[in-house]
Write a protein that holds these residues in place. Structure first.
Motif, PDB file in Angstrom:
ATOM      1  N   THR A 132       6.409  -5.993  -1.435  1.00 18.73           N
ATOM      2  CA  THR A 132       6.841  -5.318  -0.220  1.00 18.73           C
ATOM      3  C   THR A 132       5.635  -4.639   0.433  1.00 18.73           C
ATOM      4  O   THR A 132       4.614  -4.380  -0.211  1.00 18.73           O
ATOM      5  N   ARG A 169       8.761  -3.284  -4.615  1.00 21.57           N
ATOM      6  CA  ARG A 169       9.233  -4.536  -5.213  1.00 21.57           C
ATOM      7  C   ARG A 169       8.075  -5.515  -5.216  1.00 21.57           C
ATOM      8  O   ARG A 169       7.373  -5.670  -4.205  1.00 21.57           O
ATOM      9  N   ASP A 180      14.979 -11.684   0.754  1.00 18.23           N
ATOM     10  CA  ASP A 180      13.999 -10.901  -0.005  1.00 18.23           C
ATOM     11  C   ASP A 180      14.512 -10.516  -1.384  1.00 18.23           C
ATOM     12  O   ASP A 180      13.766 -10.528  -2.368  1.00 18.23           O
ATOM     13  N   ASP A 221       8.194  -8.087   6.233  1.00 18.35           N
ATOM     14  CA  ASP A 221       8.391  -7.124   5.146  1.00 18.35           C
ATOM     15  C   ASP A 221       7.631  -7.454   3.866  1.00 18.35           C
ATOM     16  O   ASP A 221       7.573  -6.624   2.958  1.00 18.35           O
ATOM     17  N   ILE A 222       7.083  -8.654   3.755  1.00 19.50           N
ATOM     18  CA  ILE A 222       6.473  -9.106   2.501  1.00 19.50           C
ATOM     19  C   ILE A 222       5.030  -9.503   2.731  1.00 19.50           C
ATOM     20  O   ILE A 222       4.690 -10.150   3.729  1.00 19.50           O
TER      21      ILE A 222
END
Length: 201
Positions: free
Chosen positions: A102, A137, A168, A116-117
């Motif tokens: 993340t 994460r 995700d 987001d990643i």
């Protein structure tokens, strides 16, 4: 595609941030029942990570191999570092580690994959995890999956793969054995029916 084409300022392809899910008739044993998260897709090819393959190597093994933490000090690692997930990311460069995570962790070497990643493949994130400062994460993957120009598109058109928007929570879920079925469920597909249809093709 090789990792050298995965850069921060690249244009995102239409498969970026998607899952490709192997069809039951997948001939390549490297990808049988594989769920692959595509990180980069362009006219130069595609690359991503299998997210549902076990790996015998542990994170303390990685730290010991890289000589980041002396063997006698591994017992003192924070619990989240000792238990940090390491998975088999694919058949290419299988001795090389990558961390999908993340975006609460970012370094100069982190490459955004989606909104987001991010992906980081340098020792700074390994050290951060070992110090107990892992992203919210994250997962380490050894190796990756790569395709040449037009190869993945051809395999999809030949019914080798299904593709859908990635989830995700599935990327980081540690329950690997049923991840293939759950990825298909994102598309409303029952794996038993898919197998039956494939058998009649």
């Amino acid at each position: 595609m090789t990792l050298t084409t995965l850069t921060k300022d690249r244009e995102r392809g239409f498969l970026d941030g998607q899952f490709v899910i192997a069809m039951p008739g997948m001939a390549d044993s490297n990808f049988a029942r594989a769920v692959v998260y595509i990180c980069a897709h362009s006219p130069a090819g595609a690359m991503g990570f299998i997210i549902n393959r076990h790996q015998a190597v542990t994170f303390p093994d990685v730290l010991s191999h890289l000589e980041i933490v002396p063997g006698e000090e591994l017992i003192m690692l924070p619990r989240e570092a000792r238990d940090f997930p390491v998975q088999n990311g694919g058949p290419v460069e299988s001795g090389r580690g990558f961390v999908l995570h993340t975006d609460d962790y970012l370094s100069d070497s982190s490459i955004p994959v989606s909104d987001d990643i991010s992906l980081t493949a340098t020792l700074d994130i390994v050290r951060a995890i070992s110090d107990g400062h892992a992203p919210h994460r994250a997962v380490m993957l050894l190796g990756y999956a790569g395709w040449g120009p037009g190869q993945l598109e051809q395999e999809i058109s030949n019914n080798g793969w299904l593709n859908c928007t990635a989830a995700d929570e599935l990327i980081f879920d540690r329950s690997l054995d049923d991840k293939y079925d759950r990825a298909l469920a994102l598309m409303g597909i029952n794996p038993a029916m898919l197998s039956m249809e494939a058998g009649h093709a």
